[in-house]
Scaffold this motif. Structure first.
Motif, PDB file in Angstrom:
ATOM      1  N   THR A  10     -17.703  -5.900  16.930  1.00 57.27           N
ATOM      2  CA  THR A  10     -18.793  -6.845  16.683  1.00 57.27           C
ATOM      3  C   THR A  10     -18.463  -7.768  15.525  1.00 57.27           C
ATOM      4  O   THR A  10     -18.707  -8.980  15.598  1.00 57.27           O
ATOM      5  N   ASN A  47     -14.500 -10.569  23.270  1.00 53.01           N
ATOM      6  CA  ASN A  47     -15.117 -11.866  23.584  1.00 53.01           C
ATOM      7  C   ASN A  47     -16.557 -11.742  24.069  1.00 53.01           C
ATOM      8  O   ASN A  47     -17.231 -12.753  24.243  1.00 53.01           O
ATOM      9  N   PRO A  91     -20.348 -11.661  24.480  1.00 53.15           N
ATOM     10  CA  PRO A  91     -21.461 -12.114  23.644  1.00 53.15           C
ATOM     11  C   PRO A  91     -22.657 -11.158  23.623  1.00 53.15           C
ATOM     12  O   PRO A  91     -23.420 -11.154  22.655  1.00 53.15           O
ATOM     13  N   ASP A  92     -22.832 -10.348  24.655  1.00 55.12           N
ATOM     14  CA  ASP A  92     -24.006  -9.481  24.750  1.00 55.12           C
ATOM     15  C   ASP A  92     -23.748  -8.170  23.997  1.00 55.12           C
ATOM     16  O   ASP A  92     -22.868  -7.391  24.380  1.00 55.12           O
ATOM     17  N   PRO A  93     -24.510  -7.906  22.922  1.00 55.12           N
ATOM     18  CA  PRO A  93     -24.276  -6.705  22.112  1.00 55.12           C
ATOM     19  C   PRO A  93     -24.400  -5.398  22.905  1.00 55.12           C
ATOM     20  O   PRO A  93     -23.667  -4.446  22.640  1.00 55.12           O
ATOM     21  N   ALA A 129     -18.128 -15.886  18.260  1.00 55.75           N
ATOM     22  CA  ALA A 129     -19.509 -16.375  18.335  1.00 55.75           C
ATOM     23  C   ALA A 129     -19.670 -17.827  17.876  1.00 55.75           C
ATOM     24  O   ALA A 129     -20.406 -18.586  18.507  1.00 55.75           O
ATOM     25  N   HIS A 144     -16.000 -10.313  16.703  1.00 57.78           N
ATOM     26  CA  HIS A 144     -16.687 -11.259  17.594  1.00 57.78           C
ATOM     27  C   HIS A 144     -17.520 -12.247  16.795  1.00 57.78           C
ATOM     28  O   HIS A 144     -17.449 -13.460  17.012  1.00 57.78           O
ATOM     29  N   ASP A 145     -18.320 -11.727  15.863  1.00 57.85           N
ATOM     30  CA  ASP A 145     -19.204 -12.586  15.073  1.00 57.85           C
ATOM     31  C   ASP A 145     -18.436 -13.598  14.232  1.00 57.85           C
ATOM     32  O   ASP A 145     -18.866 -14.738  14.066  1.00 57.85           O
ATOM     33  N   ARG A 188     -21.318  -5.060  25.006  1.00 56.99           N
ATOM     34  CA  ARG A 188     -20.196  -4.775  24.095  1.00 56.99           C
ATOM     35  C   ARG A 188     -20.204  -3.293  23.712  1.00 56.99           C
ATOM     36  O   ARG A 188     -19.185  -2.622  23.776  1.00 56.99           O
TER      37      ARG A 188
END
Length: 139
Positions: free
Chosen positions: A74, A18, A20-22, A82, A77-78, A25
């Motif tokens: 990622t 979950n 949001p900050d790459p 996101a 998430h995307d 993550r």
């Protein structure tokens, strides 16, 4: 194996999907999984049926090592988190037996206000308490 809190581990695990900050993550992936950690996904039935139709006897998807694991997290998430469509949540508390932790999770559709999917996770930890094998069974 180092002493770990299994509930804390699965909360950090769900949290990374979950996040949001790459940068956070990536750092969390590096902290959770062993350097050569393996994530094996047993995909939903529709994907397994398609694989059989292509002549495969089994359908499992794999990501190994921090770079592939980061890409896997990622991508999920995307695609799901996101856009604001889903969040991943723990559905069932952690259960631990020696170096194995298992729990159920769900994908919660924020627009519909209900769980629309989920699965069971089996995490096999290394001696440092990091994920060595991550087996994901999607419902």
């Amino acid at each position: 194996m180092s002493s770990i809190d299994p509930q804390d581990l699965i909360e950090r695990y769900i949290g990374v999907w979950n996040e949001p900050d790459p940068e956070i993550r990536r750092k969390t992936v590096d902290e959770l999984w062993a350097q050569d950690g393996l994530h094996v996904l047993r995909p939903p039935q529709q994907m397994r049926d398609a694989a059989v139709g292509l002549g495969f006897t089994t359908a499992a998807l794999e990501a190994r090592g921090h770079d592939e694991l980061h890409t896997r997290v990622t991508r999920a998430h995307d695609e799901f988190v996101a856009p604001g469509t889903y969040v991943f949540r723990i559905q069932e508390p952690a259960q631990q037996l020696r170096d194995v932790i298992t729990f159920r999770w769900e994908s919660f559709h924020t627009g519909e206000g209900r769980a629309t999917g989920g699965g069971r996770e089996f995490l096999v930890l290394d001696e440092d308490g990091r994920i060595r094998f991550d087996y994901q069974f999607v419902d």
